[in-house]
Design a protein around this motif. Structure first.
Motif, short mmCIF file in Angstrom:
data_model
loop_
_atom_site.label_atom_id
_atom_site.label_comp_id
_atom_site.label_asym_id
_atom_site.label_seq_id
_atom_site.Cartn_x
_atom_site.Cartn_y
_atom_site.Cartn_z
N PRO A 89 0.83 -1.20 0.00
CA PRO A 89 0.00 0.00 0.00
C PRO A 89 0.87 1.26 0.00
N TRP A 130 -0.97 6.69 2.29
CA TRP A 130 -2.25 6.13 2.73
C TRP A 130 -2.07 5.41 4.06
N LYS A 131 -0.99 4.67 4.15
CA LYS A 131 -0.69 3.91 5.35
C LYS A 131 -0.70 4.81 6.58
N LYS A 132 -0.04 5.95 6.42
CA LYS A 132 0.12 6.86 7.53
C LYS A 132 -1.22 7.51 7.90
N ASN A 180 -4.18 6.48 7.16
CA ASN A 180 -5.13 5.47 7.64
C ASN A 180 -4.84 5.09 9.08
N ARG A 181 -3.55 5.07 9.43
CA ARG A 181 -3.18 4.73 10.80
C ARG A 181 -3.79 5.75 11.77
N LEU A 213 -7.58 5.22 12.02
CA LEU A 213 -7.91 4.05 12.84
C LEU A 213 -7.69 4.35 14.32
N LEU A 214 -6.60 5.03 14.60
CA LEU A 214 -6.27 5.35 15.98
C LEU A 214 -7.37 6.19 16.62
N GLN A 243 -10.41 6.25 15.67
CA GLN A 243 -11.62 5.42 15.79
C GLN A 243 -11.57 4.51 17.02
N ILE A 244 -10.42 3.89 17.24
CA ILE A 244 -10.36 3.00 18.40
C ILE A 244 -10.36 3.79 19.70
N SER A 245 -9.87 5.02 19.65
CA SER A 245 -9.92 5.85 20.86
C SER A 245 -11.36 6.14 21.23
N GLN A 249 -13.04 3.17 22.79
CA GLN A 249 -12.50 2.80 24.09
C GLN A 249 -13.33 3.30 25.25
#
Lengths: 269, 187
Positions: free
Chosen positions: A18, A22-24, A26-27, A30-31, A33-35, A38
């Protein structure tokens, strides 16, 4: 194209990756989103924590667990076996286990005095066995094989007594120098006399010794000698009681030796 | 138990504790493989990116709510989720037709500057050939070839991911390779 070449080509697919950008991005997405997710969850309880750790443990080390269990089984089996073999007499299946455990105990006892004590204990065991066998049968009804067995036992007992006597002899010179086993009563009183009155040695040590120890014969060696003679005369009951006496003497002696040590250390101070 | 497995286990436990750094670690560790795995299934860069992204989100939620006993390793979990997502994706898009915005020049064109020009062309021809034939393969075969030879998973790991026995996977890999070779030689 052969198989190797195809595999080489397939390996090149590894370059499919990828985009770094995009990787960066997207990271980060995602971070965040998970926060958000939580905050909804309740806190971890210790029980859950513990369960999870246990689970991890079982997952991680099943072979290790198996080894531990096997070891545990062997050790506990041995211990129970020895305990069960404690009251056996010759002819019982666990008798051999008892003998072996006694040998092992003797082998790992490095202290001479302890060896002596153990030896006495084992002589006591042999004597107990003998009395058990004798109690179960009277000499008239005994068959040849049983007589043989009793003879063997007596021989065992004699051998054991010999061992202990040898041990005691070995022990003696050392004991005389460091902690005079034979005349312990005397030394004890002499020591206490010194601390109390400032007198070097009491006037009549023998008298004090006999008054402090009511048993007339306190030397286990002599008692053993007597027991051996009694055994030779086939007077088993008397021999057994003699042996018990010897065992008591050894026990009492070690107690008093400690007393001597205590008083002599006091002296030094 | 290998060191790598142990590391994975620790990573899982950290994820379970809602460790965000562990999540980043897992993301960096598995993203390329998962992305590649999905890409060869959907053959579309954007879809692969979307799906790969949701794999990690789903895995995070799954780890918080479930125990690891449903699957053997963390890696297997990621692959399984990816597989299921792709299946869902195909199911919901059964009637749609996608066109990649990259056109023909998607990232499968791989330059290798270390080789000279002639070899590069030849190489590239071979590569294109294998690539095309790969796409002609059965989905099942393509999947094991990617897992085994591109992502370099062990037979055990593949068996975990596909819910098959090891023997089954070995046979599958053998047949897939044979089929690919047959296709390539056909040309």
């Amino acid at each position: 194209m052969n198989e190797k070449e195809i595999l080489n080509q397939l390996n090149k697919f590894q370059n499919v990756k990828p985009d770094d950008a995009w990787k960066k991005s997207n990271r980060d997405i995602l971070l965040s989103q998970i926060s958000n997710s939580q905050s909804k969850n309740v806190e971890f309880s210790w029980l859950q924590n513990f369960r999870m750790q246990m689970q991890a443990l079982t997952n991680l080390s099943q072979p290790a667990m198996a080894v531990v269990l096997i070891m545990l089984f062997i050790v506990s089996g041995g211990t129970f076996g020895l305990r069960a073999s404690k009251d056996t007499k010759p002819g019982d299946s666990l008798y051999i286990a008892k003998i072996i455990s006694e040998k092992a105990q003797l082998a790992v006892a490095f202290d001479q005095e302890k060896k002596m004590k153990l030896g006495m204990q084992f002589v006591g065991n042999r004597a107990d066995e003998l009395s058990q066998v004798l109690a179960s049968k009277s000499s008239e009804t005994m068959s040849e094989a049983e007589k043989q067995e009793v003879n063997e036992l007596v021989n065992n007992l004699k051998q054991e007594i010999k061992n202990v006597a040898r041990q005691a002899e070995k022990n003696q010179p050392v004991a005389v120098i460091e902690e005079p086993v034979e005349d312990e009563g005397m030394v004890y009183t002499a020591g206490s006399g010194r601390t109390e009155n400032g007198v070097q040695v009491s006037e009549n040590p023998q008298a004090v010794a006999s008054s402090s120890t009511p048993v007339i014969e306190t030397n286990p060696n002599t008692i053993l000698q007597q027991a051996r003679e009694l055994l030779d005369q086939a007077n088993y009951d008397a021999a057994i009681s003699k042996l018990e006496e010897a065992g008591n003497a050894v026990n009492a002696e070690s107690g008093e030796v400690k007393g001597v040590e205590a008083s002599s250390t006091e002296e030094v101070k | 138990m290998t060191n790598r497995n142990l590391k994975e286990k620790i990573l899982y436990l950290r994820l379970k504790q809602k460790d965000k750094e562990a999540f980043i670690e897992a993301y960096d560790l598995y993203l390329d493989d998962i992305y590649r795995f999905i890409f060869f299934k959907v053959s579309n860069k954007e879809e692969a990116e979307d799906l790969a992204s949701s794999v990690f989100l789903k895995a995070w939620n799954h780890i918080q709510n479930n125990s690891i006993s449903d699957f053997k390793t963390l890696k297997a979990l990621f692959y399984k989720i990816a597989r299921n997502l792709v299946i869902d994706y195909y199911r919901s898009n059964a009637n749609k037709k996608d066109v990649s915005i990259d056109g023909d020049e998607n990232c499968l064109n791989i330059p290798d500057e270390r080789q000279d020009l002639l070899a590069k062309i030849d190489n590239s021809n071979d590569f294109q050939n294998v690539r095309e034939k790969m796409l002609d393969l059965k989905e099942e075969y393509r999947e094991v070839l990617i897992l085994k030879y591109v992502n370099e998973l062990s037979i055990t790991e593949i068996a975990n991911i596909l819910d098959k026995t090891k023997g089954n996977v070995r046979v599958l890999v053998y047949r897939a390779l044979n089929a690919l070779r047959g296709n390539v030689e056909e040309k």
